[in-house]
Write a protein that holds these residues in place. Structure first.
Motif, PDB file in Angstrom:
ATOM      1  N   SER A  19       0.829  -1.196   0.000  1.00 50.79           N
ATOM      2  CA  SER A  19       0.000   0.000   0.000  1.00 50.79           C
ATOM      3  C   SER A  19       0.866   1.248   0.000  1.00 50.79           C
ATOM      4  CB  SER A  19      -0.903  -0.003   1.237  1.00 50.79           C
ATOM      5  OG  SER A  19      -1.483   1.267   1.406  1.00 50.79           O
ATOM      6  N   ALA A  20       1.843   1.264   0.891  1.00 54.65           N
ATOM      7  CA  ALA A  20       2.668   2.469   1.053  1.00 54.65           C
ATOM      8  C   ALA A  20       3.534   2.724  -0.179  1.00 54.65           C
ATOM      9  CB  ALA A  20       3.539   2.329   2.301  1.00 54.65           C
ATOM     10  N   GLY A  22       4.201   3.075  -3.706  1.00 55.42           N
ATOM     11  CA  GLY A  22       3.393   3.211  -4.919  1.00 55.42           C
ATOM     12  C   GLY A  22       3.985   4.268  -5.819  1.00 55.42           C
ATOM     13  N   LEU A  23       3.134   4.831  -6.667  1.00 50.89           N
ATOM     14  CA  LEU A  23       3.604   5.890  -7.551  1.00 50.89           C
ATOM     15  C   LEU A  23       4.128   7.064  -6.740  1.00 50.89           C
ATOM     16  CD1 LEU A  23       0.731   5.659 -10.163  1.00 50.89           C
ATOM     17  CD2 LEU A  23       3.046   4.738 -10.325  1.00 50.89           C
ATOM     18  N   GLY A  24       3.644   7.186  -5.507  1.00 55.30           N
ATOM     19  CA  GLY A  24       4.162   8.227  -4.617  1.00 55.30           C
ATOM     20  C   GLY A  24       5.660   8.078  -4.393  1.00 55.30           C
ATOM     21  N   ASN A  25       6.123   6.841  -4.250  1.00 51.57           N
ATOM     22  CA  ASN A  25       7.552   6.611  -4.015  1.00 51.57           C
ATOM     23  C   ASN A  25       8.363   6.694  -5.287  1.00 51.57           C
ATOM     24  OD1 ASN A  25       5.863   5.082  -2.083  1.00 51.57           O
ATOM     25  ND2 ASN A  25       7.827   4.686  -1.110  1.00 51.57           N
ATOM     26  N   TYR A 106      -5.811   8.184  -9.186  1.00 52.12           N
ATOM     27  CA  TYR A 106      -4.644   7.284  -9.207  1.00 52.12           C
ATOM     28  C   TYR A 106      -4.789   6.245 -10.316  1.00 52.12           C
ATOM     29  CZ  TYR A 106      -0.818   5.015  -6.476  1.00 52.12           C
ATOM     30  OH  TYR A 106       0.372   4.503  -6.012  1.00 52.12           O
ATOM     31  N   PHE A 225       1.162  11.110   1.958  1.00 55.98           N
ATOM     32  CA  PHE A 225       0.666  10.348   0.820  1.00 55.98           C
ATOM     33  C   PHE A 225       1.418   9.029   0.720  1.00 55.98           C
ATOM     34  CE2 PHE A 225       0.484   9.135  -3.650  1.00 55.98           C
ATOM     35  CZ  PHE A 225      -0.877   9.255  -3.899  1.00 55.98           C
ATOM     36  N   SER A 226       2.726   9.114   0.922  1.00 53.57           N
ATOM     37  CA  SER A 226       3.556   7.928   0.742  1.00 53.57           C
ATOM     38  C   SER A 226       3.231   6.832   1.751  1.00 53.57           C
ATOM     39  CB  SER A 226       5.028   8.317   0.845  1.00 53.57           C
ATOM     40  OG  SER A 226       5.821   7.230   0.480  1.00 53.57           O
ATOM     41  N   SER A 228       0.331   6.326   2.903  1.00 56.44           N
ATOM     42  CA  SER A 228      -1.111   6.047   2.748  1.00 56.44           C
ATOM     43  C   SER A 228      -1.931   6.517   3.940  1.00 56.44           C
ATOM     44  CB  SER A 228      -1.374   4.539   2.563  1.00 56.44           C
ATOM     45  OG  SER A 228      -0.602   4.004   1.540  1.00 56.44           O
ATOM     46  N   THR A 233      -6.834   3.754   5.240  1.00 58.27           N
ATOM     47  CA  THR A 233      -6.223   2.574   4.624  1.00 58.27           C
ATOM     48  C   THR A 233      -5.437   1.764   5.652  1.00 58.27           C
ATOM     49  OG1 THR A 233      -5.979   3.503   2.409  1.00 58.27           O
ATOM     50  CG2 THR A 233      -4.397   1.849   3.045  1.00 58.27           C
ATOM     51  N   SER A 332      -5.339  -1.218  -1.766  1.00 61.35           N
ATOM     52  CA  SER A 332      -5.523  -0.756  -0.384  1.00 61.35           C
ATOM     53  C   SER A 332      -6.501   0.417  -0.321  1.00 61.35           C
ATOM     54  CB  SER A 332      -4.187  -0.375   0.238  1.00 61.35           C
ATOM     55  OG  SER A 332      -3.743   0.882  -0.232  1.00 61.35           O
ATOM     56  N   MET A 333      -6.599   1.189  -1.403  1.00 59.50           N
ATOM     57  CA  MET A 333      -7.584   2.285  -1.409  1.00 59.50           C
ATOM     58  C   MET A 333      -8.989   1.720  -1.543  1.00 59.50           C
ATOM     59  SD  MET A 333      -5.692   4.831  -4.036  1.00 59.50           S
ATOM     60  CE  MET A 333      -3.913   4.897  -4.050  1.00 59.50           C
ATOM     61  N   GLU A 387      -6.539  14.720   3.221  1.00 65.64           N
ATOM     62  CA  GLU A 387      -5.676  13.746   3.913  1.00 65.64           C
ATOM     63  C   GLU A 387      -5.099  14.280   5.223  1.00 65.64           C
ATOM     64  OE1 GLU A 387      -3.189  11.833   0.519  1.00 65.64           O
ATOM     65  OE2 GLU A 387      -2.954  10.614   2.311  1.00 65.64           O
TER      66      GLU A 387
HETATM   67  N1  TRP Z   1       1.045   5.335  -0.649  1.00 65.87           N
HETATM   68  C1  TRP Z   1       0.744   5.122  -2.009  1.00 65.87           C
HETATM   69  C2  TRP Z   1       1.827   5.740  -2.875  1.00 65.87           C
HETATM   70  O1  TRP Z   1       2.844   6.133  -2.393  1.00 65.87           O
HETATM   71  C3  TRP Z   1      -0.589   5.639  -2.421  1.00 65.87           C
HETATM   72  C4  TRP Z   1      -1.686   5.269  -1.491  1.00 65.87           C
HETATM   73  C5  TRP Z   1      -2.184   4.055  -1.233  1.00 65.87           C
HETATM   74  C6  TRP Z   1      -2.453   6.142  -0.734  1.00 65.87           C
HETATM   75  N2  TRP Z   1      -3.213   4.115  -0.341  1.00 65.87           N
HETATM   76  C7  TRP Z   1      -3.392   5.392  -0.028  1.00 65.87           C
HETATM   77  C8  TRP Z   1      -2.388   7.493  -0.596  1.00 65.87           C
HETATM   78  C9  TRP Z   1      -4.266   5.993   0.828  1.00 65.87           C
HETATM   79  C10 TRP Z   1      -3.266   8.112   0.274  1.00 65.87           C
HETATM   80  C11 TRP Z   1      -4.182   7.362   0.975  1.00 65.87           C
HETATM   81  O2  TRP Z   1       1.678   5.831  -4.070  1.00 65.87           O
END
Ligand code: TRP
Length: 451
Positions: A19-20, A22-25, A106, A225-226, A228, A233, A332-333, A387
Motif C-alpha cells: 500500500s505504502a 506506490g507511484l508516490g515513491n 490514481y 501520501f507515501s 497512505s 487505509t 488498499s484504497m 488527507e
Molecule cells: N502510498 C501510495 C503511494 O505512495 C498511495 C496510497 C495508497 C495512498 N493508499 C493510499 C495514498 C491511501 C493516500 C491514501 O503511491
C-alpha cells in the motif's frame, strides 16, 4: 460474520508495504526531489516522516487493531458521547470518500503505466499502429486513457473481490518481491551508463537555498501520501492484524521500508534523467529540471529508445515496476469503501466490490473526459487538504477520545514489553498535542490563513 485476517506478520508487512510503496515513491518522490533542491528535500522528508507521519501511522494502526472494524465502524466504537459520535461519522465517511477520490485519479495515472508497458510489446511484434495508439492519449483524445483506467480498475477489483488472505495478502506477497528485484536490476543498469554520476550528485548533494515553507509543505504532503495516511487505509489493514503483534515495531518497519524504497527509487529516476541528457535528450524546461508526467512519459521513453533493442527490455521492466507499485496501492484504497459497505450494510464482498468499484470508475471517467478542469482539482483536494485534515482527526480520536489506559493496554496486547518502552513514554502525549497541532499549522499555512 467472520472477519478476514492476514495469515502472518510477513503477509501483513507485504500488504502494508504494498500500500505504502506506490507511484508516490517511484514517481512523486524522485520528481519532487529533482524539482526542490535534491538532498535538501530528502532530508526534510526524512525528518517529517519520523516526526509526523510515523506517529500518525501508529494512530491508524492502533485504532484498527483495537476495534477490528472498517474506518467508520472503528471510530464509532471509540466514540463516547453524542459529539464524538458525530465526529466519528464525519471523519470515517470523510475517509471513505477521500480514499475513493484518490483511487479515481490514481487509476488514471496507473492506466498510463499499463499502456506504456505494452509499447515494447507492440514494437517487438511490429505493430506500429498499436504503438502510436498506446502513446497517443491526451486530454483532447482521452479514449485510450479511459480504456486503460478501466482495465486497471478491473484488476484492482479482481484482487479485492478475493478478500484479505487470498486477494490482498497473496498478491502483495507475490508482487512486492518482484518490485524490489526490478528496481535493483534497473538501478544497476542505469548506473553503468554515461551521465549517471552527475545525476547521483544532483540527487544527493543538498542545496539548502531551497528550504522554506513551500519545501516543508510539499515534503509533508509527500510523507503523508507515501505512507497512505489520512483515509483509513492503514486503519483497515491494522484491523486485519492479529493481537499478538508488536505494533510500534511493525509500524517502524513499515515506515523504514517505505522511506527506503522511495530513497532507492531516487537512485534510479534522477540518474536516468541525466543519462537521457548525456544521450542527447533535453531535460530542462524553463531553466528547471523537467518533472511530473513529462519526465516519466517523455524523457524516459526517449532514453529507452536511444538504447536500441535492449531499451525495449529496460522499458518493459520499468513500466512493469510502475504498474506493480500502483496495483498494490490501489487495492488498499478500494478496501476502505469495500470494508465499509460489507460491515455497514451486510453486503457480500463481491457485491460491495462491484458497487464501490463501478462508482469509482464512473468518477474516474468523469475526470478522464474533463481532464484539464478536474484532474488537478480532485488530486489537490484529496491529498493536500482532506488527507492531512482527516489525519489530524485520527490523532484527535486517539489522544482525546480514547481512554488512555485502554489505549495503552491495547497497544501492549501481545507485546507486554511495549509498556516500558520509550515509544510508550512519548507517543500517547505526542499524538494528543503535537501531531494535530503541527498538521493543522501546516494546513493553515497552505490555506494562507496567516496571510
Ligand atoms: N502510498 C501510495 C503511494 O505512495 C498511495 C496510497 C495508497 C495512498 N493508499 C493510499 C495514498 C491511501 C493516500 C491514501 O503511491
Amino acid at each position: 460474520m467472520q472477519r478476514g485476517q492476514f495469515s502472518s506478520r510477513f503477509g501483513f508487512l507485504m500488504a502494508a508495504a504494498g500500500s505504502a510503496v506506490g507511484l508516490g515513491n517511484i514517481w512523486s518522490f524522485p520528481t519532487n526531489t529533482a524539482e526542490s533542491g535534491g538532498g535538501a528535500f530528502v532530508l526534510v522528508y526524512l525528518v517529517l516522516t519520523f516526526l509526523l507521519a510515523y506517529p500518525a501511522l501508529m494512530a491508524e494502526l492502533t485504532i484498527g487493531r483495537h476495534t477490528q472494524s472498517n474506518v467508520v465502524g472503528a471510530l464509532d466504537k471509540l466514540a463516547t458521547g453524542p459529539f464524538s459520535r458525530i465526529a466519528a461519522k464525519f471523519v470515517g465517511l470523510g475517509g471513505v470518500l477521500t480514499a475513493s477520490m484518490i483511487l479515481s485519479f490514481y487509476a488514471i495515472v496507473a492506466g498510463w503505466m499499463l499502456s506504456y508497458l505494452l509499447v515494447p510489446v507492440a514494437q517487438v511484434t511490429g505493430a506500429t499502429g498499436a504503438e502510436a495508439w498506446l502513446t497517443g492519449g491526451s486530454p483532447a483524445n482521452p479514449g485510450n486513457w479511459w480504456f486503460f483506467t478501466a482495465i486497471f480498475a478491473a484488476l484492482t477489483m479482481m484482487i479485492i473481490g478475493k478478500g484479505i488472505e487470498n486477494g490482498i495478502e497473496k498478491w502483495s506477497s507475490r508482487l512486492m518481491p518482484s518490485l524490489l528485484g526490478l528496481l535493483i536490476a534497473l538501478i544497476i543498469y542505469v548506473m553503468m551508463q554515461p551521465g549517471a554520476m552527475k545525476g547521483l550528485q544532483v540527487y544527493l548533494v543538498p542545496n539548502f537555498d531551497h528550504i522554506g515553507p513551500n519545501l516543508i509543505l510539499s515534503a509533508l504532503g509527500q510523507a503523508f501520501f507515501s505512507l497512505s495516511l489520512g483515509v483509513g487505509t492503514m486503519l483497515v489493514y491494522g484491523s486485519y492484524l492479529s493481537k499478538q503483534e508488536n505494533l510500534p515495531k511493525l509500524g517502524a518497519s513499515l515506515a523504514l521500508i517505505d522511506v527506503g524504497i522511495a530513497f532507492t527509487a531516487g537512485l534510479l529516476i534522477i540518474p536516468a534523467l541525466f543519462v537521457a541528457e548525456a544521450a542527447g535528450t533535453e531535460i530542462y524546461a524553463d531553466g528547471s529540471l523537467i518533472a511530473g508526467p513529462d519526465l516519466i512519459l517523455q524523457v524516459l521513453p526517449k532514453l529507452f529508445e536511444s538504447m536500441g533493442s535492449i531499451g525495449m527490455l529496460v522499458s518493459f521492466a520499468f513500466f512493469a515496476l510502475m504498474s506493480i507499485a500502483a496495483l498494490t496501492s490501489s487495492i488498499s484504497m478500494l478496501e476502505v469503501p469495500v470494508s465499509y459497505l460489507i460491515e455497514r450494510f451486510g453486503l457480500s464482498r463481491n457485491r460491495a466490490t462491484q458497487i464501490a468499484g463501478s462508482l469509482i470508475l464512473a468518477f474516474s471517467s468523469l475526470i478522464v473526459f474533463n481532464f484539464a478542469s478536474l484532474f488537478g482539482l480532485v488530486a489537490d483536494l484529496a491529498t493536500v487538504y482532506f488527507e492531512p485534515l482527516l489525519g489530524a482527526g485520527f490523532c484527535i480520536f486517539v489522544g482525546w477520545i480514547w481512554n488512555r489506559n485502554s489505549l495503552i493496554n491495547s497497544i501492549a496486547e501481545g507485546a507486554p514489553e511495549v509498556k516500558d518502552s520509550l515509544f510508550m513514554k512519548i507517543w500517547p502525549t505526542y499524538v494528543k498535542f503535537f501531531c494535530p497541532a503541527l498538521i493543522l499549522l501546516v494546513l493553515a499555512q497552505t490555506l494562507n490563513l496567516f496571510g
